[in-house]
Design a protein around this motif. Structure first.
Motif, PDB file in Angstrom:
ATOM      1  N   ASP A  27      16.151   0.181 -17.062  1.00 21.61           N
ATOM      2  CA  ASP A  27      16.655  -0.668 -15.972  1.00 21.61           C
ATOM      3  C   ASP A  27      15.509  -1.514 -15.425  1.00 21.61           C
ATOM      4  OD1 ASP A  27      17.874  -1.813 -13.844  1.00 21.61           O
ATOM      5  OD2 ASP A  27      18.537   0.060 -12.904  1.00 21.61           O
ATOM      6  N   SER A  28      15.628  -2.816 -15.585  1.00 17.87           N
ATOM      7  CA  SER A  28      14.574  -3.715 -15.098  1.00 17.87           C
ATOM      8  C   SER A  28      14.466  -3.667 -13.576  1.00 17.87           C
ATOM      9  CB  SER A  28      14.847  -5.150 -15.558  1.00 17.87           C
ATOM     10  OG  SER A  28      16.081  -5.602 -15.023  1.00 17.87           O
ATOM     11  N   ASN A  29      15.536  -3.170 -12.920  1.00 13.76           N
ATOM     12  CA  ASN A  29      15.523  -3.102 -11.462  1.00 13.76           C
ATOM     13  C   ASN A  29      14.482  -2.110 -10.945  1.00 13.76           C
ATOM     14  OD1 ASN A  29      16.836  -4.086  -9.017  1.00 13.76           O
ATOM     15  ND2 ASN A  29      17.459  -1.960  -8.721  1.00 13.76           N
ATOM     16  N   ILE A  30      14.116  -1.116 -11.787  1.00 15.04           N
ATOM     17  CA  ILE A  30      13.122  -0.121 -11.362  1.00 15.04           C
ATOM     18  C   ILE A  30      11.789  -0.805 -11.082  1.00 15.04           C
ATOM     19  CG2 ILE A  30      11.789   1.899 -12.082  1.00 15.04           C
ATOM     20  CD1 ILE A  30      14.199   2.854 -13.620  1.00 15.04           C
ATOM     21  N   GLN A  31      11.399  -1.725 -11.956  1.00 17.41           N
ATOM     22  CA  GLN A  31      10.134  -2.429 -11.751  1.00 17.41           C
ATOM     23  C   GLN A  31      10.144  -3.242 -10.454  1.00 17.41           C
ATOM     24  OE1 GLN A  31       9.573  -4.729 -15.329  1.00 17.41           O
ATOM     25  NE2 GLN A  31       8.338  -3.124 -16.295  1.00 17.41           N
ATOM     26  N   THR A  32      11.299  -3.840 -10.171  1.00 14.98           N
ATOM     27  CA  THR A  32      11.427  -4.614  -8.924  1.00 14.98           C
ATOM     28  C   THR A  32      11.280  -3.698  -7.714  1.00 14.98           C
ATOM     29  OG1 THR A  32      13.008  -6.019 -10.089  1.00 14.98           O
ATOM     30  CG2 THR A  32      12.849  -6.313  -7.731  1.00 14.98           C
ATOM     31  N   MET A  33      11.889  -2.510  -7.787  1.00 13.49           N
ATOM     32  CA  MET A  33      11.797  -1.548  -6.688  1.00 13.49           C
ATOM     33  C   MET A  33      10.363  -1.050  -6.524  1.00 13.49           C
ATOM     34  SD  MET A  33      15.275   0.554  -7.605  1.00 13.49           S
ATOM     35  CE  MET A  33      15.349   1.668  -6.223  1.00 13.49           C
ATOM     36  N   GLU A  34       9.690  -0.832  -7.646  1.00 15.39           N
ATOM     37  CA  GLU A  34       8.295  -0.378  -7.583  1.00 15.39           C
ATOM     38  C   GLU A  34       7.392  -1.442  -6.959  1.00 15.39           C
ATOM     39  OE1 GLU A  34       8.556   2.484 -11.556  1.00 15.39           O
ATOM     40  OE2 GLU A  34       7.735   0.448 -11.695  1.00 15.39           O
ATOM     41  N   LYS A  35       7.656  -2.691  -7.299  1.00 14.10           N
ATOM     42  CA  LYS A  35       6.879  -3.783  -6.694  1.00 14.10           C
ATOM     43  C   LYS A  35       7.136  -3.842  -5.183  1.00 14.10           C
ATOM     44  CE  LYS A  35       6.010  -8.775  -6.938  1.00 14.10           C
ATOM     45  NZ  LYS A  35       6.087  -8.933  -5.473  1.00 14.10           N
ATOM     46  N   LYS A  36       8.383  -3.655  -4.797  1.00 10.78           N
ATOM     47  CA  LYS A  36       8.720  -3.657  -3.374  1.00 10.78           C
ATOM     48  C   LYS A  36       8.012  -2.511  -2.659  1.00 10.78           C
ATOM     49  CE  LYS A  36      10.714  -4.574   0.512  1.00 10.78           C
ATOM     50  NZ  LYS A  36      10.226  -5.705   1.328  1.00 10.78           N
ATOM     51  N   GLN A  37       7.923  -1.365  -3.314  1.00 12.02           N
ATOM     52  CA  GLN A  37       7.237  -0.232  -2.692  1.00 12.02           C
ATOM     53  C   GLN A  37       5.760  -0.529  -2.485  1.00 12.02           C
ATOM     54  OE1 GLN A  37       7.892   2.026  -0.723  1.00 12.02           O
ATOM     55  NE2 GLN A  37       8.346   3.930  -1.820  1.00 12.02           N
ATOM     56  N   ASN A  38       5.158  -1.242  -3.427  1.00 12.12           N
ATOM     57  CA  ASN A  38       3.759  -1.647  -3.272  1.00 12.12           C
ATOM     58  C   ASN A  38       3.606  -2.596  -2.072  1.00 12.12           C
ATOM     59  OD1 ASN A  38       0.955  -1.708  -4.384  1.00 12.12           O
ATOM     60  ND2 ASN A  38       1.421  -3.880  -4.570  1.00 12.12           N
ATOM     61  N   ASP A  39       4.575  -3.519  -1.920  1.00 13.92           N
ATOM     62  CA  ASP A  39       4.575  -4.430  -0.755  1.00 13.92           C
ATOM     63  C   ASP A  39       4.731  -3.640   0.544  1.00 13.92           C
ATOM     64  OD1 ASP A  39       4.349  -6.554  -2.488  1.00 13.92           O
ATOM     65  OD2 ASP A  39       6.476  -7.056  -2.458  1.00 13.92           O
ATOM     66  N   ASN A  40       5.608  -2.615   0.498  1.00 15.58           N
ATOM     67  CA  ASN A  40       5.818  -1.775   1.676  1.00 15.58           C
ATOM     68  C   ASN A  40       4.526  -1.059   2.080  1.00 15.58           C
ATOM     69  OD1 ASN A  40       8.510  -2.429   1.872  1.00 15.58           O
ATOM     70  ND2 ASN A  40       9.249  -0.575   0.877  1.00 15.58           N
ATOM     71  N   LEU A  41       3.801  -0.556   1.074  1.00 19.18           N
ATOM     72  CA  LEU A  41       2.547   0.147   1.357  1.00 19.18           C
ATOM     73  C   LEU A  41       1.531  -0.790   2.007  1.00 19.18           C
ATOM     74  CD1 LEU A  41       0.690   2.599   1.182  1.00 19.18           C
ATOM     75  CD2 LEU A  41       0.103   1.895  -1.154  1.00 19.18           C
ATOM     76  N   ASN A  42       1.411  -1.992   1.464  1.00 22.68           N
ATOM     77  CA  ASN A  42       0.473  -2.959   2.043  1.00 22.68           C
ATOM     78  C   ASN A  42       0.841  -3.300   3.486  1.00 22.68           C
ATOM     79  OD1 ASN A  42      -1.035  -3.115  -0.315  1.00 22.68           O
ATOM     80  ND2 ASN A  42       0.191  -4.799  -1.149  1.00 22.68           N
ATOM     81  N   SER A  43       2.148  -3.466   3.728  1.00 21.35           N
ATOM     82  CA  SER A  43       2.616  -3.771   5.087  1.00 21.35           C
ATOM     83  C   SER A  43       2.335  -2.603   6.031  1.00 21.35           C
ATOM     84  CB  SER A  43       4.114  -4.085   5.064  1.00 21.35           C
ATOM     85  OG  SER A  43       4.627  -4.243   6.361  1.00 21.35           O
ATOM     86  N   PHE A  44       2.553  -1.390   5.544  1.00 23.62           N
ATOM     87  CA  PHE A  44       2.311  -0.181   6.346  1.00 23.62           C
ATOM     88  C   PHE A  44       0.831  -0.066   6.718  1.00 23.62           C
ATOM     89  CE2 PHE A  44       1.082   4.367   6.278  1.00 23.62           C
ATOM     90  CZ  PHE A  44       1.757   4.792   7.411  1.00 23.62           C
ATOM     91  N   LEU A  45      -0.050  -0.288   5.752  1.00 25.73           N
ATOM     92  CA  LEU A  45      -1.488  -0.175   6.005  1.00 25.73           C
ATOM     93  C   LEU A  45      -1.977  -1.274   6.956  1.00 25.73           C
ATOM     94  CD1 LEU A  45      -2.765   0.741   2.424  1.00 25.73           C
ATOM     95  CD2 LEU A  45      -2.406   2.274   4.381  1.00 25.73           C
ATOM     96  N   GLU A  46      -1.385  -2.466   6.832  1.00 26.37           N
ATOM     97  CA  GLU A  46      -1.738  -3.555   7.744  1.00 26.37           C
ATOM     98  C   GLU A  46      -1.301  -3.220   9.171  1.00 26.37           C
ATOM     99  OE1 GLU A  46      -3.567  -6.857   8.938  1.00 26.37           O
ATOM    100  OE2 GLU A  46      -3.594  -6.114   6.871  1.00 26.37           O
ATOM    101  N   SER A  47      -0.132  -2.617   9.307  1.00 24.95           N
ATOM    102  CA  SER A  47       0.354  -2.206  10.635  1.00 24.95           C
ATOM    103  C   SER A  47      -0.535  -1.110  11.218  1.00 24.95           C
ATOM    104  CB  SER A  47       1.801  -1.709  10.548  1.00 24.95           C
ATOM    105  OG  SER A  47       2.675  -2.772  10.234  1.00 24.95           O
ATOM    106  N   MET A  48      -1.070  -0.250  10.360  1.00 22.96           N
ATOM    107  CA  MET A  48      -1.984   0.790  10.840  1.00 22.96           C
ATOM    108  C   MET A  48      -3.254   0.162  11.427  1.00 22.96           C
ATOM    109  SD  MET A  48      -1.853   4.027   8.228  1.00 22.96           S
ATOM    110  CE  MET A  48      -2.686   5.124   9.355  1.00 22.96           C
ATOM    111  N   LYS A  49      -3.772  -0.854  10.746  1.00 25.49           N
ATOM    112  CA  LYS A  49      -4.952  -1.565  11.257  1.00 25.49           C
ATOM    113  C   LYS A  49      -4.662  -2.169  12.622  1.00 25.49           C
ATOM    114  CE  LYS A  49      -7.330  -3.060   7.036  1.00 25.49           C
ATOM    115  NZ  LYS A  49      -7.737  -4.258   6.253  1.00 25.49           N
ATOM    116  N   GLU A  50      -3.485  -2.795  12.750  1.00 24.48           N
ATOM    117  CA  GLU A  50      -3.105  -3.417  14.023  1.00 24.48           C
ATOM    118  C   GLU A  50      -2.993  -2.357  15.122  1.00 24.48           C
ATOM    119  OE1 GLU A  50       0.509  -5.457  13.171  1.00 24.48           O
ATOM    120  OE2 GLU A  50      -0.440  -6.919  11.838  1.00 24.48           O
ATOM    121  N   ALA A  51      -2.418  -1.189  14.768  1.00 22.78           N
ATOM    122  CA  ALA A  51      -2.277  -0.110  15.747  1.00 22.78           C
ATOM    123  C   ALA A  51      -3.649   0.383  16.204  1.00 22.78           C
ATOM    124  CB  ALA A  51      -1.474   1.044  15.153  1.00 22.78           C
TER     125      ALA A  51
END
Length: 395
Positions: A289-313
């Motif tokens: 399922d090619s959708n798995i790769q898309t979901m994995e990429k989104k998870q990587n984006d989520n991690l980056n967003s989470f870590l950026e929010s931690m810096k802001e906090a």
């Protein structure tokens, strides 16, 4: 959530029934289910040639999440029993549910508006103090006349500016409150603090302040030195009280923003946990399922967003222990492992290996979430009494 749909349907043969048809579009990184659904709005009893309807569609029972979009329209059947029925369709309409990232960006925009209003109020307070000092000096020199009366008028204008800014703050706080309540962005305790803050804005401009300025203006008009000195003292007291309230409320709002950022971290790590569950489910199907790769990429984006929010906090929170704990978690071995695993899973083709890596990712996310909850719980214990004291001082 309710979507109100009002409409008018007309047909020469009369109307038999009307249906609501819809399908849901999921975010790009999730599997799509575009199956068509329909709901009966009404069956016409009298087969009138014109029917009006007002339908409240409760979409809370649907499987709707952040970033989802509902495409819907009305489908109507006429009462043509010989060659029909004829079927008509309305234009398509769309209901979009913002993503978590979009909701928090909206929240930050509203918070920025409040900080700008506080800055404007501080500028007006400085103007007010300067004019007060000018009038005080003039009165002490026994120079009381038209110029001083004009200056007192300008002081009233500055107070009105502050009053308008306070009204604007009330409205923005209300918008934040609605955004939080409608989208469940914060915990109940923080919601109560924001409601209390809104009440404080309403009580900020006391009638004593305007009365003191009005009496000062009257004494200047009467050219009464003794009375002017007395009213200057009264006004100085009320003005200092307002300035202290503004400063304290600014400090309090900064603490609320910091606490809201901590809630944002919890929401984001929970979102990552849910997405990783979805990824594991897709991997367990063992399909190409090619959708798995898309979901994995989104998870990587989520991690980056989470870590950026931690810096802001870290930068928002003035408590060194909490800030240091967040920084340690952000740079911890668990977080570093999570980064590597999210990278590795996207490069892995073997489904058995993918499954093992996904399980490790879930464990790391769970460990980070637990540690984050500990940090926040400890922080809330420390700040609870401090915030309560600030509320009391403002009141």
């Amino acid at each position: 959530y309710l979507i109100e749909i009002l409409g008018e349907i007309s047909d020469d043969f009369g109307i038999e029934k009307a249906l609501l048809e819809y399908y849901t579009i999921k975010p790009y990184y999730l599997s799509q289910d575009t199956s068509l659904n329909e709901i009966l709005i009404f069956n016409s009893i009298n087969k009138n040639t014109t029917e009006y309807f007002n339908y409240n569609w409760d979409v809370s029972t649907l499987d709707i999440g952040p970033g989802d979009e509902i495409v819907y329209w009305i489908k109507a059947y006429d009462n043509n029993t010989e060659t029909g029925p004829g079927i008509g369709f309305s234009n398509q309409l769309r209901a979009y549910f913002p993503s978590l990232e979009e909701l928090f960006l909206n929240l930050e925009d509203e918070q920025e508006n409040i900080f700008e209003n506080f800055d404007d109020m501080n500028e007006s307070m400085e103007e007010l103090k300067n004019m007060y000092n000018d009038i005080s000096n003039d009165v002490l020199k026994e120079e009381m006349g038209w110029d001083q009366e004009q200056e007192s008028e300008e002081m009233i204008n500055e107070l009105e500016k502050i009053s308008n800014k306070i009204e604007s703050l009330e409205q923005t706080i209300e918008a934040i409150e609605q955004l939080n309540e409608n989208n469940n962005l914060i915990n109940e305790n923080l919601g109560e603090k924001i409601k209390a803050l809104q009440k404080m804005f309403q009580d900020m401009m006391t009638p004593e302040l305007m009365k003191a300025l009005q009496e000062l203006q009257n004494s200047l008009n009467e050219d009464d030195l003794k009375k002017s000195l007395e009213q200057l003292n009264n006004f100085e007291f009320e003005m200092s009280d307002l300035e202290e309230k503004i400063d304290r409320m600014m400090d309090l709002f900064e603490k609320i923003v910091a606490e809201q950022k901590l809630d944002e971290l919890i929401k984001k790590i929970e979102n990552m946990a849910n997405l990783q569950d979805d990824i594991s489910n897709e991997i367990n199907k063992n399909e190409n399922d090619s959708n798995i790769q898309t979901m994995e990429k989104k998870q990587n984006d989520n991690l980056n967003s989470f870590l950026e929010s931690m810096k802001e906090a870290e930068s928002l929170i003035k408590d060194d222990n909490t800030s240091n704990s967040l920084e340690e978690l952000r740079n911890s071995r668990t977080t570093e492992n999570l980064k590597k695993e999210i990278k590795n899973i996207s490069e892995e083709d073997n489904y058995n290996n993918k499954e093992m890596i996904s399980n490790k990712i879930k464990e790391d996310i769970s460990e980070i979430e637990n540690k984050l909850n500990e940090i926040i719980s400890e922080h809330n214990k420390k700040t609870k009494l401090e915030i309560l004291t600030m509320y009391t001082r403002i009141i």
